[in-house]
Design an enzyme around this catalytic site. Structure first.
Site, PDB file in Angstrom:
ATOM      1  N   GLY A 187       0.810  -1.215   0.000  1.00 53.10           N
ATOM      2  CA  GLY A 187       0.000   0.000   0.000  1.00 53.10           C
ATOM      3  C   GLY A 187       0.838   1.256   0.000  1.00 53.10           C
ATOM      4  N   SER A 188       0.568   2.185  -0.920  1.00 50.26           N
ATOM      5  CA  SER A 188       1.487   3.304  -1.079  1.00 50.26           C
ATOM      6  C   SER A 188       0.948   4.314  -2.084  1.00 50.26           C
ATOM      7  CB  SER A 188       2.839   2.780  -1.547  1.00 50.26           C
ATOM      8  OG  SER A 188       2.653   1.892  -2.641  1.00 50.26           O
ATOM      9  N   ARG A 189       1.842   5.229  -2.508  1.00 47.60           N
ATOM     10  CA  ARG A 189       1.474   6.261  -3.467  1.00 47.60           C
ATOM     11  C   ARG A 189       2.701   6.656  -4.278  1.00 47.60           C
ATOM     12  NH1 ARG A 189      -0.665  11.582  -0.862  1.00 47.60           N
ATOM     13  NH2 ARG A 189       0.965  12.715  -1.956  1.00 47.60           N
TER      14      ARG A 189
END
Length: 219
Positions: A187-189
């Protein structure tokens, strides 16, 4: 579909954990068949979730020297003008792509050129949609200068679940559009920063594919 190399250790540890847990359940609750099967199903679901997170699907990539190609799978959550204070130190157009735990988490070069700047920042693990995550979370910043002299900055940002950013980048490397430059776990950006006036080709909420979707035209 194959499994990405960054998943080998995590998958092996998951299998070991599942084996130990199920062995303990068998020993402790051997006479409770229903309970044992509930744990079997739950641990199998855990294995499938971890396995799919590290999947590396085969794709036909879209290389276009006149465009910026999406560096990651996910959803466009930000398109706005903002101050970029690390490298450009001026106002830029920011496009952010949120990668949920069910997305492929391989990161790919959005443009071809030369790596002019790279820096890793340790930091917090705020939720990836939190505006402060761009400046306070664990992250990397990479700037690639294209053949026509246009610098494109992109930033890996850890999220609330992510605890490790992986990168295969160093300054003066030759970057090839759509090739892997890193991986973010769980999970990240990814943020991209363009000159003001850049024509963006995606919309808020749009789902994009790494190495395929065109994000913007190069100025």
């Amino acid at each position: 579909m194959t499994i990405h190399k960054e998943g080998y250790t995590t998958i092996a540890l998951t299998v070991l954990f599942i084996f130990i847990l199920n062995a303990f359940i068998d020993y402790k609750f051997g006479d409770l068949a229903v309970l044992r099967w509930i744990f079997y199903v739950l641990t199998f679901a855990l294995f499938v979730i971890v396995l799919q997170f590290f999947r590396n699907p085969k794709r036909e990539f879209n290389r276009n020297d006149a465009a910026v190609i999406s560096p990651a799978d996910g959803k466009v959550v930000v398109i706005e003008e903002t101050e970029e204070g690390e490298y450009f130190k001026d106002k830029r157009l920011q496009v952010s792509i949120f990668m949920s735990p069910i997305n492929v988490h391989i990161n790919r070069y959005p443009v071809s050129g030369t790596v002019k700047f790279f820096k890793y920042h340790p930091g917090k693990y705020l939720a990836a949609w939190n505006p402060k995550s761009s400046t306070e979370n664990e992250r990397t910043t990479t700037v690639v200068e294209t053949a026509n002299g246009t610098p494109v900055l992109f930033r890996q940002i850890a999220g609330a679940l992510a605890r490790r950013i992986v990168w295969y980048v160093k300054e003066d490397d030759k970057a090839t559009q759509t090739q892997e430059f890193g991986f973010i776990k769980f999970g990240s950006r990814v943020d991209l920063f363009f000159p003001i006036g850049t024509k963006v080709k995606v919309e808020l909420g749009q789902v994009v594919k790494g190495g395929i979707t065109e994000i913007a035209d190069l100025v």
